[in-house]
Design a protein around this motif. Structure first.
Motif, PDB file in Angstrom:
ATOM      1  N   ARG A  30       0.833  -1.211   0.000  1.00 21.02           N
ATOM      2  CA  ARG A  30       0.000   0.000   0.000  1.00 21.02           C
ATOM      3  C   ARG A  30       0.861   1.251   0.000  1.00 21.02           C
ATOM      4  NH1 ARG A  30      -1.305   3.400   3.850  1.00 21.02           N
ATOM      5  NH2 ARG A  30      -0.537   2.070   5.536  1.00 21.02           N
ATOM      6  N   VAL A  31       1.917   1.257   0.809  1.00 21.20           N
ATOM      7  CA  VAL A  31       2.821   2.413   0.871  1.00 21.20           C
ATOM      8  C   VAL A  31       3.454   2.658  -0.497  1.00 21.20           C
ATOM      9  CG1 VAL A  31       5.012   3.236   1.830  1.00 21.20           C
ATOM     10  CG2 VAL A  31       3.293   2.236   3.340  1.00 21.20           C
ATOM     11  N   VAL A  32       3.940   1.587  -1.126  1.00 22.14           N
ATOM     12  CA  VAL A  32       4.615   1.732  -2.417  1.00 22.14           C
ATOM     13  C   VAL A  32       3.640   2.220  -3.483  1.00 22.14           C
ATOM     14  CG1 VAL A  32       5.867   0.515  -4.234  1.00 22.14           C
ATOM     15  CG2 VAL A  32       6.352  -0.003  -1.845  1.00 22.14           C
ATOM     16  N   ALA A  33       2.440   1.671  -3.499  1.00 25.87           N
ATOM     17  CA  ALA A  33       1.441   2.100  -4.485  1.00 25.87           C
ATOM     18  C   ALA A  33       1.105   3.571  -4.311  1.00 25.87           C
ATOM     19  CB  ALA A  33       0.180   1.243  -4.364  1.00 25.87           C
ATOM     20  N   HIS A  34       0.963   4.001  -3.048  1.00 30.11           N
ATOM     21  CA  HIS A  34       0.650   5.408  -2.804  1.00 30.11           C
ATOM     22  C   HIS A  34       1.816   6.303  -3.207  1.00 30.11           C
ATOM     23  CE1 HIS A  34      -1.115   8.967  -1.074  1.00 30.11           C
ATOM     24  NE2 HIS A  34      -0.018   9.161  -0.356  1.00 30.11           N
ATOM     25  N   LEU A  35       3.037   5.890  -2.880  1.00 24.76           N
ATOM     26  CA  LEU A  35       4.194   6.706  -3.239  1.00 24.76           C
ATOM     27  C   LEU A  35       4.339   6.817  -4.760  1.00 24.76           C
ATOM     28  CD1 LEU A  35       6.873   5.603  -0.618  1.00 24.76           C
ATOM     29  CD2 LEU A  35       5.598   7.755  -0.701  1.00 24.76           C
ATOM     30  N   LYS A  36       4.029   5.762  -5.480  1.00 27.00           N
ATOM     31  CA  LYS A  36       4.070   5.846  -6.945  1.00 27.00           C
ATOM     32  C   LYS A  36       3.041   6.857  -7.443  1.00 27.00           C
ATOM     33  CE  LYS A  36       4.088   3.085 -11.184  1.00 27.00           C
ATOM     34  NZ  LYS A  36       3.201   3.996 -11.934  1.00 27.00           N
ATOM     35  N   THR A  37       1.869   6.860  -6.820  1.00 33.65           N
ATOM     36  CA  THR A  37       0.856   7.857  -7.186  1.00 33.65           C
ATOM     37  C   THR A  37       1.355   9.257  -6.876  1.00 33.65           C
ATOM     38  OG1 THR A  37      -0.935   6.282  -6.782  1.00 33.65           O
ATOM     39  CG2 THR A  37      -1.519   8.607  -6.788  1.00 33.65           C
ATOM     40  N   CYS A  38       2.017   9.414  -5.736  1.00 36.75           N
ATOM     41  CA  CYS A  38       2.592  10.719  -5.378  1.00 36.75           C
ATOM     42  C   CYS A  38       3.617  11.155  -6.420  1.00 36.75           C
ATOM     43  CB  CYS A  38       3.257  10.650  -4.009  1.00 36.75           C
ATOM     44  SG  CYS A  38       2.132  10.462  -2.612  1.00 36.75           S
ATOM     45  N   ARG A  39       4.520  10.236  -6.773  1.00 40.04           N
ATOM     46  CA  ARG A  39       5.530  10.553  -7.778  1.00 40.04           C
ATOM     47  C   ARG A  39       4.884  10.946  -9.099  1.00 40.04           C
ATOM     48  NH1 ARG A  39       8.842   6.192 -11.250  1.00 40.04           N
ATOM     49  NH2 ARG A  39       6.681   5.996 -11.960  1.00 40.04           N
ATOM     50  N   ASP A  40       3.893  10.160  -9.509  1.00 38.00           N
ATOM     51  CA  ASP A  40       3.270  10.388 -10.814  1.00 38.00           C
ATOM     52  C   ASP A  40       2.350  11.604 -10.814  1.00 38.00           C
ATOM     53  OD1 ASP A  40       4.648   8.179 -11.649  1.00 38.00           O
ATOM     54  OD2 ASP A  40       2.923   6.820 -11.579  1.00 38.00           O
ATOM     55  N   THR A  41       2.021  12.092  -9.631  1.00 36.82           N
ATOM     56  CA  THR A  41       1.293  13.358  -9.513  1.00 36.82           C
ATOM     57  C   THR A  41       2.265  14.534  -9.572  1.00 36.82           C
ATOM     58  OG1 THR A  41      -0.473  12.367  -8.187  1.00 36.82           O
ATOM     59  CG2 THR A  41      -0.203  14.754  -8.023  1.00 36.82           C
ATOM     60  N   LEU A  42       3.338  14.441  -8.812  1.00 42.17           N
ATOM     61  CA  LEU A  42       4.257  15.571  -8.673  1.00 42.17           C
ATOM     62  C   LEU A  42       5.113  15.810  -9.906  1.00 42.17           C
ATOM     63  CD1 LEU A  42       5.648  17.759  -6.944  1.00 42.17           C
ATOM     64  CD2 LEU A  42       7.179  15.963  -6.090  1.00 42.17           C
ATOM     65  N   VAL A  43       5.723  14.775 -10.445  1.00 45.08           N
ATOM     66  CA  VAL A  43       6.723  14.973 -11.499  1.00 45.08           C
ATOM     67  C   VAL A  43       6.152  15.657 -12.743  1.00 45.08           C
ATOM     68  CG1 VAL A  43       8.309  13.802 -13.074  1.00 45.08           C
ATOM     69  CG2 VAL A  43       8.282  13.193 -10.648  1.00 45.08           C
ATOM     70  N   PRO A  44       5.009  15.231 -13.279  1.00 44.11           N
ATOM     71  CA  PRO A  44       4.473  15.958 -14.442  1.00 44.11           C
ATOM     72  C   PRO A  44       4.171  17.430 -14.144  1.00 44.11           C
ATOM     73  CG  PRO A  44       3.406  13.828 -14.227  1.00 44.11           C
ATOM     74  CD  PRO A  44       4.187  14.037 -12.974  1.00 44.11           C
ATOM     75  N   LEU A  45       3.709  17.720 -12.935  1.00 48.22           N
ATOM     76  CA  LEU A  45       3.464  19.112 -12.562  1.00 48.22           C
ATOM     77  C   LEU A  45       4.761  19.910 -12.539  1.00 48.22           C
ATOM     78  CD1 LEU A  45       0.842  18.597  -9.687  1.00 48.22           C
ATOM     79  CD2 LEU A  45       0.405  19.447 -12.012  1.00 48.22           C
ATOM     80  N   LEU A  46       5.820  19.304 -11.990  1.00 49.38           N
ATOM     81  CA  LEU A  46       7.110  19.980 -11.984  1.00 49.38           C
ATOM     82  C   LEU A  46       7.645  20.168 -13.401  1.00 49.38           C
ATOM     83  CD1 LEU A  46       9.002  18.314  -8.976  1.00 49.38           C
ATOM     84  CD2 LEU A  46       8.234  20.693  -9.150  1.00 49.38           C
TER      85      LEU A  46
END
Length: 385
Positions: A288-304
């Motif tokens: 669950r932690v890894v899945a959420h962190l991947k979502t966090c990464r995939d949310t943040l990086v395109p915005l950056l």
């Protein structure tokens, strides 16, 4: 006082955080930890231990049942690992320092791959070692890569220890299994020990990834000159508990027990009980932690990537976006200005190595994705002023 201690630099990450701590208007992404609390059942295991009066010393190497649990957990990821290769430590930082104390004499040559979390280069310096750094190279897309020929040329029979952190903090760079085999074969020829900081191995996002990043344990023999460092902090949401472990040749473990005696004696028993509960509940936590962190990464990086002047690539592993912001060459100055002027708390790249000057580290382990979006908006507004 020893000159090596006088020469230590204060943490630039702490310097930035100290400028913003206590301010409710600051969105803080400077430290390498999730803002999600440790799961209830892990906390309850510690409470139960305290209520049962487990307030005494344990074996220097840790509770036998925790060492067995760690060996079983690691064996499930990397093949059989005996409990006599495991030492329990008071956190990953403590594990790293113990390993370096065990292996390095004053004057020994240590090679480290950088940028890297500053403790990994400071610890050999504290012991009086001669440190040589091999720098990862930033690529056009913002990813970082290792020049293998450069690393192999740097590691010679005079090199006592090679220090590697992969998945890497701060860049997200990760070694392949083939690269690990090449490095291991070379270090066998030179007689060099490898200290592999693999605390982020479960936080791995490569396409078709297994449940963890490639590990030196996948290619090494039990008695190879290899020490692997792990921690409960990241993939079990236990940063404040200060619990970690080492995997090493069985012949080294009794000596590590002696060294732990003269450092901390042992990890706290109630914390070790929490560690056992965490390992028993791995399937409830880590995926669950890894899945959420991947979502966090995939949310943040395109915005950056959409912010003018930003160069950043998605991390293969870890919990960080490491990015360059054009027109802002001094990382520490930029990070301090972002706190003061934008209410945004990031870690300065030059905290991790001189070659990371001009870069910033953003820990994307956020329970609330909206905080990441807010942070990028603050960065964008500040950057175009």
């Amino acid at each position: 006082m020893r000159q090596a201690i006088l020469n230590l630099e204060e943490s630039k990450i702490r310097e930035v955080a100290n400028a913003g701590m206590g301010r409710s208007d600051v969105l803080a992404f400077w430290f390498g930890e999730s803002d999600e609390v440790t799961p209830d059942f892990i906390r309850q295991a510690a409470i139960d231990s305290l209520q049962q009066g487990e307030t005494f010393y344990s074996h220097n190497l840790g509770l036998p049942e925790l060492r067995l649990a760690v060996a079983h957990y690691m064996g499930g990821l990397h093949g059989p690992i005996a409990a006599d290769r495991i030492a329990i430590t008071s956190g990953g930082v403590n594990a790293l320092m113990l390993a370096i104390q065990m292996l390095v004499d004053a004057g020994d040559e240590v090679v480290a791959v950088t940028p890297v979390w500053p403790n990994l280069t400071a610890q050999p310096a504290i012991l009086g070692a001669r440190l040589r750094c091999v720098a990862l190279q930033p690529q056009a897309d913002g990813a970082w890569a290792l020049d293998m020929a450069q690393l192999l040329a740097a590691v010679t029979p005079a090199t006592k220890l090679l220090v590697l952190n992969a998945p890497n903090n701060p860049t997200g760079w990760t070694l392949t299994r083939a690269e690990q085999q090449t490095i291991l074969d070379h270090c066998r020829r030179t007689g060099t020990w490898i200290l592999a900081d693999e605390v982020y191995e479960r936080l791995y996002y490569a396409p078709s990834a297994n449940s963890c990043a490639p590990s030196f344990l996948d290619v090494a023999a039990p008695e190879d000159r290899l020490v692997v460092v792990h921690s409960f902090s990241k993939s079990f949401l236990m940063t404040g508990w200060r619990l970690g472990w080492l995997v090493m040749p069985a012949s080294a473990t009794p000596h590590m027990g002696k060294l732990i005696e003269f450092n901390t004696s042992c990890a706290s028993v109630f914390v070790q009980r929490a560690g056992i509960a965490a390992l028993q509940g791995t399937d409830q936590i880590t995926p669950r932690v890894v899945a959420h962190l991947k979502t966090c990464r995939d949310t943040l990086v395109p915005l950056l990537q959409a912010v003018p002047g930003v160069r950043v690539a998605p991390a293969q592993g870890g919990m960080y976006a490491f990015f360059q912001l054009a027109g802002h060459p001094d990382s520490l100055v930029t990070a301090k200005r972002l706190v003061a002027e934008a209410g945004l708390g990031l870690a300065p790249g030059n905290a991790f190595a001189p070659e990371a000057q001009g870069w910033l580290r953003w820990c994307f382990a956020s329970k609330d994705l909206h905080r990441l979006e807010q942070g990028v908006e603050r960065l964008k507004k500040w950057a175009i002023i």
